[in-house]
Scaffold this active site. Sequence first.
Site, PDB file in Angstrom:
ATOM      1  CG  HIS A 140     -33.667  16.179  65.382  1.00 36.35           C
ATOM      2  ND1 HIS A 140     -33.264  16.901  66.483  1.00 36.35           N
ATOM      3  CD2 HIS A 140     -34.193  17.071  64.522  1.00 36.35           C
ATOM      4  CE1 HIS A 140     -33.542  18.183  66.291  1.00 36.35           C
ATOM      5  NE2 HIS A 140     -34.116  18.307  65.101  1.00 36.35           N
ATOM      6  CG  ASP A 171     -32.366  15.724  69.602  1.00 33.92           C
ATOM      7  OD1 ASP A 171     -32.374  16.936  69.904  1.00 33.92           O
ATOM      8  OD2 ASP A 171     -32.404  15.323  68.430  1.00 33.92           O
TER       9      ASP A 171
END
Length: 459
Positions: A22, A115
Amino acid sequence: MGEENKAKKAHVLIVPYPAQGHINPIVQFAKRLVSKDVKATLVTTVFLSKSTFSDLTSSVDLQTISDGFDEGGYDQAGSADVYLQTFWSVGPKSLATLIKKLVDAGHPIHGLVYDGFLPWALDVAKQFGIRSAVFFTQSCAVNSVYYHVSRGLLQLPLQGSNVISLPGLPPLEFSELPSFVFRHGSYPAWLDVVVNQFSNVDEADWVFFNIFYELEKEAVDWMSKFWKVMTVGPTVPSLYLDGRLENDKDYGMNLFKPSTSACMSWLNGKPKSSVVYVSFGSFASLGVEQMAELAWALKGCNCYFLWVVKESEEAKLPGNFIEETAEKGLVVTWCPQLEVLSHESTGCFLTHCGFNSVLEALSLGVPMLAMPQWTDQGTNAKHVEDVWGIGIRARPDEKLGLVTREIIEQCIKELTEGEKSKEIKKNAIKWKNLAKKAVDEGGSSDKNINEFVAKLVCD
Ligand code: UDP
């Protein structure tokens, strides 16, 4: 950019979920923003800021928030449940404190990119009137599946025929859906995370995907009916794509220390396209038996191989394997994956199909042997083989539930010298060129990023 705009330089806060797969894409996106004269501040957790091998140069500013585990991060929590619950309760307060601190210190924030795993970041941004973009690090297809679950359009556990048709996606067998969905109950805490990405998405100002439009056209078009969707990828370091960002050859934030010189000098001595590069990414863990099947397949195919076996996996290697294969293989605990993939000795990539790994191999034109393990990897593998035509899948033996050494050996052969190999190589070049074009000046992703930046500066 003219003097007028420089005076109003936009400042964007970027909040990744703290895992390698990520951090990499969002850090890379931050660097793209900086190259467009935006001030980007990356917000990592306190633990990560102390434990990563970071080489971000000075282009991106760093700030921290707490996930509740400042000393040991995810491992300190002991379980996904404890980690996620604690982060979800500590994180929003910590982010709000950071935003207040930055604003009070004279650094106003014009946008927040968070995110998708962290929908609470959007709620915090709203409290401060900051416009926000959700950044999805997984494919549009995978997110479309989660969206359908979140809205009750796909009921779990799955029932009925074994194939599902969703708008903009190829028909998917149950086993090609993300594992949290088709193995309902396997990881309930993670299913909650991926489904909750959509809990407040309607309030986000932009929805970013780390893909380029041409890669998932139909899925993007369908999603664009609901939100201001922008494709901004692939977020692979610029050197491997358009080359417009100076010296940009790695992501710059490693959670593990790569054995760079060992890998590169080993690769340097090998013939062109002769090496099978093997990696299962930062998170997946193989069973002891599966590990042994893979090990014996690599030995059996008698090819050169470079295998990343994380420290936590090393004990699962068959005894003497490293000694017995020393002439043909190199096993390391972490490598500079992009340098390895782009090395001319690398012929193919045996991968778990984490989405970054897939995008990297696609962007660098490396054929893939897909061996998905869990989460979104099976859906990615389906696309690699059937939609993009840049690899093949090694499927588990149904009775054993393992990908046997025979299957792996056969697949390596098929991928490197079989009938389909020529077509796969041709497709790999096609996608590599399209990926480069998308991020190059005037390409689909470049235009989207420019549009986002212009909005931040002008409004
Ligand atoms: N990676 C790396 N060295 C390695 C293995 C992986 O630098 O030895 C990087 C890889 O380039 C990718 C990331 O780690 O950017 C892994 O992300 P991915 O989505 O492929 O898998 P995950 O770790 O999330 O399962």
